[in-house]
Design a protein around this motif. Structure first.
Motif, PDB file in Angstrom:
ATOM      1  N   LYS A  61       2.180   1.776  -3.282  1.00 58.69           N
ATOM      2  CA  LYS A  61       1.131   2.314  -4.147  1.00 58.69           C
ATOM      3  C   LYS A  61       0.977   3.812  -3.946  1.00 58.69           C
ATOM      4  N   PHE A 109      -7.296   1.197  -4.373  1.00 64.63           N
ATOM      5  CA  PHE A 109      -6.285   1.552  -3.372  1.00 64.63           C
ATOM      6  C   PHE A 109      -6.943   2.014  -2.070  1.00 64.63           C
ATOM      7  N   LEU A 164       0.828  -1.206   0.000  1.00 65.12           N
ATOM      8  CA  LEU A 164       0.000   0.000   0.000  1.00 65.12           C
ATOM      9  C   LEU A 164       0.863   1.255   0.000  1.00 65.12           C
TER      10      LEU A 164
END
Length: 795
Positions: free
Chosen positions: A481, A688, A478
């Motif tokens: 990302k 996301f 994450l």
């Protein structure tokens, strides 16, 4: 579970979930049957193995985080009343296999082991239980992708596996005694039982979950069978007239019995009675043997260090049931397990593979074909613009009014609402961009808030107690990302600025082209009509012919690009991937389908675009020749008109409008690309943010559980301290015991590496005193009964 699968099918697959209505009902029924298999009955084995096989099967069609929180109550340790939940299909599989192993062991204990058939069946069940634990430890837990429950760590599972094997080997030993086999063989069987209990206790001391009661019990059994092995070996020495060795082994047997009796408070009455009976028999035989040897035989008694290590006869092995090791074969044909569920649902990996191929072919065609051709065309237009073409030719051929090509371009822009369309598209794109940025910032804010809460809790409790992974380590993907999406947004902002600058440069000319015909005529100045000399006419004809070739080239390229896009659109790889999937499932039934397995198929399939890549090289060569002709024709045209400036102003205006038209087309293309980019980015940032929301939720739940556990730990501090001290003493005892006190085997065999063939029983038979019941391991206390419908692993 069916609700989550149905939701996933409806959102992620092209197939309607109603196609699988029966399968959805069946999977819920299977889980209910498996969860409620609470009694030690053989019917429960099929219920658990069937559900486990289907879990493995659907694991190839759905992601492990399907959207169901599976609950597990630890079977061992201090937190048996605190369930653990994970959104993980493999976590559910681990729980089911753990319960299957427990059921096999319960079936073994439920049998009448006073008969030969009962001992055989019990041994088989114990071996299967050990095999399931081995499969869980070696194949399932490493692929869990999350932290396993505390009662499924490596040391705990190793201890349980060795304990089950020890009980299976004990069944072999009991049958050998019951059948009156030779003492030498019985000694080898007992020695292996002793090893297995020793290994179980050793792993138990390295586990934080195995209770000290279990460890003491296994220690007692280890010494018990060490004594039994030495006793049987002494009987074998008596038969072979090795009177001195007989005395030595009886003495060591007595030492081992006394060691076992030190654990008397931890063992049940049956085992304690058997130990006392064995001690009485060993003491009696030792008294006789010492008297006979001192009076009659006078054979030196060897010290313990000179005694030959007893051989082992390892008969118990961890046997993984085929339904567990190869679940795919159990679901084939007309087996009792039935057909695999969701068989008509295309595997999840196939959908991923199709997406990968579609993305790859789009990238290949766009970067190596379409972008290259459009780049060549733009290079050609830049050349014409630098040469003031076709404005200079149009001004000379039509000194009054508007050239036909300019009228065509202006009409096209009017029909498309020209400048208003560009501004409207920019406004829509800015809106998409703002939405994407807001969604992205929401996800970043969730991660930031979770990290702050985690840091506060770590500061409050200390790193030793608050020992879970920091936020950045727990969600590396994450946080990666975050940087990736931030890079997308910055790159897109830079591209947006370039498009705005393009529009700003030609905004006035586009507004003129999109206005009325009268405004356009007023904007373009007229020039005087002049007579053309033969040299100028020849130069005009040559340049007009060359520019006509340029127009034909552009039209041909547009048509070819459209053909390539149609080719990409109708390039459907689904059929080929499904055929390849069927081949994989047929040839490699145990192998999970992964997108990487289709790489060779992708490479072969993408070769159909080789001719299009070759076409780019051909177009480049054609353009090089055409550029040479344009330069030559323009040079001849300029030379023939040298000194004539009557059309100069008109040339500049016509060329400005021509350039604005092509710039307008370029901006339209840029805006379409930007709209597609921000729409695609919306899917990325939505996923996301959802992942961030799920991560923050699970971390919040985990933190709450840890807070509860820490409070419980503080209330049980005295109990834990006492248990740890006793466990440390046991570990120290084992370290000392392994170096200094080997009752009958100075060199213990390593666990799980001994292989002995079965010895043929000698003719002399001797029946050792034994109890009618074998010596089962203690059973941990069950936690309070959970609410109906909640998974209870101890039942």
């Amino acid at each position: 579970m069916s609700a989550a699968i149905k939701q996933y099918i409806s959102t992620k697959y092209d197939q309607h979930p109603d196609m699988f209505k029966k399968d959805l009902e069946t999977i819920d029924q299977m889980r209910s049957n498996a969860v409620n298999s609470l009694e030690a009955h053989v019917s429960g084995v099929q219920k658990l193995t069937l559900y486990a096989a289907q879990l493995v099967w659907i694991g190839g069609k759905f992601p492990i985080d399907i959207g169901v929180d599976f609950t597990w109550y630890p079977a061992l340790g201090f937190n048996r009343q605190n369930p653990e939940s994970q959104n993980n299909l493999r976590f559910e599989l681990a729980n089911i296999l753990y319960n299957l192993a427990a059921l096999y062991s319960q079936l073994a204990l439920s049998l009448n082991r006073s008969t030969s058939d009962g001992l055989k069946a019990a041994c088989n069940y114990f071996c299967q239980a050990a095999g399931v634990i081995a499969h869980l430890k070696d194949a399932v837990i490493p692929d869990l992708r999350t932290t396993p429950p505390e009662d499924m760590d490596t040391m705990t599972l190793e201890s349980i596996q060795q304990l089950l094997l020890a009980q299976a080997q004990e069944c072999f030993w009991s049958k050998a005694v019951k059948d009156g086999l030779k003492d030498g063989l019985i000694a080898k069987l007992a020695a292996k039982v002793c090893d297995l209990y020793d290994q179980a206790a050793d792993y138990g001391t390295k586990s934080d979950i195995i209770s000290t009661e279990w460890i003491h019990h296994m220690t007692a059994k280890h010494h018990h069978f060490a004594a039994a092995a030495q006793y049987r070996a002494s009987r074998d020495c008596l038969d072979k007239q090795k009177y001195g060795e007989e005395v030595a082994r009886l003495r060591d047997s007595l030492v081992c019995v006394n060691e076992a009796l030190k654990e008397s408070r931890w063992i049940n009455k049956i085992v304690l009675a058997d130990l006392n009976g064995l001690k009485a028999r060993v003491s009696e035989d030792l008294k006789r043997a010492e008297k006979d040897n001192d009076v009659i035989y006078l054979i030196p008694v060897p010290p313990k260090s000179e005694l030959r290590t007893l051989d082992r006869a390892g008969m118990a092995t961890a046997r993984i049931p085929q339904e567990v090791s190869d679940p795919y074969s159990a679901l084939e044909g007309k087996s009792a397990f039935g057909q695999p569920l969701f068989a008509k649902l295309v595997p999840y990996a196939v959908h991923v593979a199709v997406s990968i191929y579609d993305e790859r072919k789009e990238r290949l065609v766009n970067t190596t074909v379409i972008d290259e051709i459009e780049g060549l065309t733009q290079k050609l237009r830049d050349l014409l613009q630098s040469l003031n073409l076709p404005g200079s030719l149009q001004a000379l051929e039509k000194p009054l009014g508007l050239p036909p090509s300019l009228n065509t371009h202006a009409e096209e822009i009017r029909q498309q609402d020209g400048l208003h369309k560009l501004r409207r598209s920019m406004h829509e794109i800015n809106k998409l961009k703002s939405n994407d940025a807001a969604m992205y910032q929401e996800g970043v804010g969730l991660l930031k808030a979770e990290a702050e809460d985690d840091d506060k809790a770590r500061l409050k409790h200390g790193t030793e107690r608050w020992n879970r992974q920091p936020s950045r380590e727990a969600a590396k993907h994450l946080y990666a990302k975050v940087d990736e999406i931030d890079g997308y947004l910055k790159s897109a902002a830079s591209s947006d600025d370039l498009v705005r600058n393009k529009l700003k440069e030609c905004e006035g000319a586009i507004e003129v082209l999109g206005g009325t015909a009268r405004d356009l005529e007023s904007y373009v100045p007229n020039s005087k009509r002049t007579a053309l000399t033969p040299a100028v006419e020849r130069a005009v004809d040559g340049l007009r012919s060359t520019l006509s070739d340029v127009t034909k080239l552009e039209h041909r390229r547009k048509k070819r690009i459209q053909e390539v896009r149609e080719k990409v659109k109708y390039d459907d790889i689904n059929g080929a991937i499904l055929a390849e999937t069927a081949r994989f499932e047929r040839e490699y039934p145990m192998q999970k389908i992964e997108p990487a397995q289709f790489e060779n198929l992708f490479d072969d399939r993408l070769e159909i675009y080789n001719e299009d890549k070759d076409m780019v090289s051909q177009e480049n060569e054609i353009q090089s020749q055409l550029i040479t002709r344009i330069k030559e024709a323009n040079t001849a045209f300029v030379t023939a008109r040298r000194g004539d400036s009557s059309t100069k102003e008109r040339e500049q205006v016509l060329q400005r409008l021509e350039n604005a038209y092509f710039k307008y087309k370029e901006i339209v293309s840029n805006l379409n690309t930007g709209r597609k980019f921000y729409n695609d980015l919306a899917n990325i940032v939505t996923r996301f943010t959802d992942d961030c929301r799920n991560f923050a939720y699970h971390r919040r739940v985990e933190a709450g559980q840890m807070e509860t556990d820490l409070s419980t730990a503080l209330s049980n501090l005295n109990l834990n301290i006492q248990d740890q001290k006793e466990r440390q003493n046991l570990r120290s005892h084992y370290t000392t015991h392994q170096h200094q006190q080997q009752p009958f085997s100075p060199q213990q065999p390593p666990p799980l590496q001994q292989h002995h063939q079965q010895q043929h029983p000698p003719t002399h038979q001797y029946q050792q005193h034994q109890t009618s019941e074998p010596m089962p391991a203690p059973t941990p206390t069950r936690p309070p009964q959970p609410e109906p419908g909640i998974w209870d692993p101890t039942q």
